[in-house]
Design an enzyme around this catalytic site. Structure first.
Site, PDB file in Angstrom:
ATOM      1  N   PRO A   2      25.247 -80.735 -57.567  1.00 55.10           N
ATOM      2  CA  PRO A   2      26.780 -81.373 -56.617  1.00 55.10           C
ATOM      3  C   PRO A   2      26.315 -81.289 -55.156  1.00 55.10           C
ATOM      4  CG  PRO A   2      26.852 -79.884 -58.662  1.00 55.10           C
ATOM      5  CD  PRO A   2      25.789 -80.502 -58.640  1.00 55.10           C
ATOM      6  N   GLU A   3      27.071 -81.753 -54.443  1.00 48.02           N
ATOM      7  CA  GLU A   3      26.296 -81.502 -52.935  1.00 48.02           C
ATOM      8  C   GLU A   3      27.402 -81.030 -52.369  1.00 48.02           C
ATOM      9  OE1 GLU A   3      24.624 -85.052 -51.917  1.00 48.02           O
ATOM     10  OE2 GLU A   3      23.249 -85.735 -53.461  1.00 48.02           O
ATOM     11  N   LYS A  61      25.563 -76.273 -50.163  1.00 49.22           N
ATOM     12  CA  LYS A  61      26.087 -76.289 -51.646  1.00 49.22           C
ATOM     13  C   LYS A  61      25.247 -74.926 -52.312  1.00 49.22           C
ATOM     14  CE  LYS A  61      22.402 -80.025 -51.615  1.00 49.22           C
ATOM     15  NZ  LYS A  61      21.609 -80.697 -52.709  1.00 49.22           N
ATOM     16  N   ARG A 326      13.192 -89.325 -57.623  1.00 52.29           N
ATOM     17  CA  ARG A 326      14.264 -89.908 -57.906  1.00 52.29           C
ATOM     18  C   ARG A 326      14.308 -91.044 -57.041  1.00 52.29           C
ATOM     19  NH1 ARG A 326      16.925 -84.815 -55.016  1.00 52.29           N
ATOM     20  NH2 ARG A 326      15.072 -84.871 -54.214  1.00 52.29           N
TER      21      ARG A 326
END
Length: 340
Positions: A2-3, A61, A326
């Site tokens: 989650p950002e 975050k 990523r």
């Protein structure tokens, strides 16, 4: 993971319920979810039960709940919720069926809703909860966002105006602002104290951040993901902001002009605010609000996950490249590496 928008959606949903709530019972169902708590589970439970939650606060975050225990403690405390890759904090009624992946259960008496359950649910158990001592903020300003609601039409307009003008967005006022006399407002958990402020924080110092950014010797995307430089931005929103600003992910930070850096930060704000307005980005059931509902910003993505599809701006196929275990997604035509 989650950002900022996903965590802010959770925080905003919790705030009106937990502010002033008294903790009546705590059950630790999986000890692994206390890995960041300094002490045994009995200490975690004993300190929480009977205490009062002051608010729900976020920096980047990171989410925490300033907390006043029933028994005095040497230093002010906060309940820190690390969401990790798949952590969720869900609101449930007391008689609700237990969530399958619930790791910690808090029963609270909410001033607004009465008896309520807070369920910490975590599939991969990368997240955790912990009681942590708080320390004063270095700049004496509010530690993070603690208002009832961050997103509003005036804030959206401010972000758009900042983009058009290439200047700082105006300060965003909050219920937990610098004018708030509560002691917890200017205190941050030790576990979060090393995290930089996010670009939606009223105390965010843009000039200082830009100076630090231009002094780096790295690619601009790596800098955006450095939570010690700028918090709240992860892989998804970094790709979207860089696409919007027409900046290549590997553009050297030292080659950016101050004007271009300001435009990039303005785009970061606009992207984050737009994602907030759409409830965050949900690709699966792991990214939900306190009621278990998914956000829909994934339908608005211009670059992230769009490899092979035409760039919404010029029609060139979006490219995906490996980046720090990523991926980076960008338009090879619109986002070229530029010399200063």
């Amino acid at each position: 993971m989650p950002e900022l928008p996903e965590v802010e959606v959770v925080r905003a949903g919790l705030h009106p319920v937990v502010a002033g709530a008294v903790v009546t019972a705590v059950d630790v169902l999986d000890q692994r979810s206390l890995k960041r708590h300094r002490g045994p589970s009995d200490d975690f439970v004993d300190r929480l039960v009977g205490g009062t939650i002051d608010s729900a606060v976020r920096r980047g975050k990171f989410l925490w709940f300033p907390f006043e225990p029933a028994e005095p403690h040497e230093q002010p405390l906060a309940l820190v919720a690390h969401l990790g890759m798949s952590g969720q904090v869900l609101l449930r009624s007391r008689d609700a069926e237990p969530d399958r992946l619930m790791r910690i259960r808090l029963e609270v008496e909410s001033p607004s809703l009465g008896p309520v359950r807070l369920a910490f649910v975590d599939q991969r158990i990368f997240g955790s909860m912990a009681l942590d001592e708080t320390v004063p903020t270095q700049d004496g300003r509010a530690a993070g966002f603690a208002g009832p609601r961050l997103l509003g039409s005036d804030v959206e307009a401010a972000g758009e105006a900042a983009l058009q003008a290439g200047t700082n967005a105006p300060p965003i006022t909050t219920a937990g602002s610098d004018a708030d006399p509560a002691a917890w407002v200017r205190r941050v958990p030790q576990q979060v104290s090393h995290i930089a402020r996010d670009p939606l924080d009223p105390a965010f110092d843009e000039s200082r951040m830009i100076a630090r950014l231009l002094a780096r010797r790295t690619g601009v995307k790596r800098a955006l993901l450095d939570q010690g430089l700028l918090s709240g931005v992860g892989n998804i929103y970094a790709d979207e902001s860089l696409w919007a600003a027409r900046v290549h992910p590997e553009q050297p930070t030292e080659s950016l002009s101050r004007a271009r850096a300001r435009v990039l930060l303005a785009e970061v704000r606009v992207v984050l605010l737009k994602a907030l307005g759409e409830g965050g980005t949900s690709f699966d059931a792991q990214y939900v609000n306190v009621n278990g509902q998914s956000g829909y910003f994934s339908h608005s993505l211009a670059a992230y996950g769009q490899q092979g599809r035409p760039c919404p701006r010029c029609g060139t196929p979006i490219v995906r490249e490996a980046f720090m275990n990523r991926s980076s997604h960008f338009c090879p035509r619109c986002q070229r590496v530029r010399t200063r």
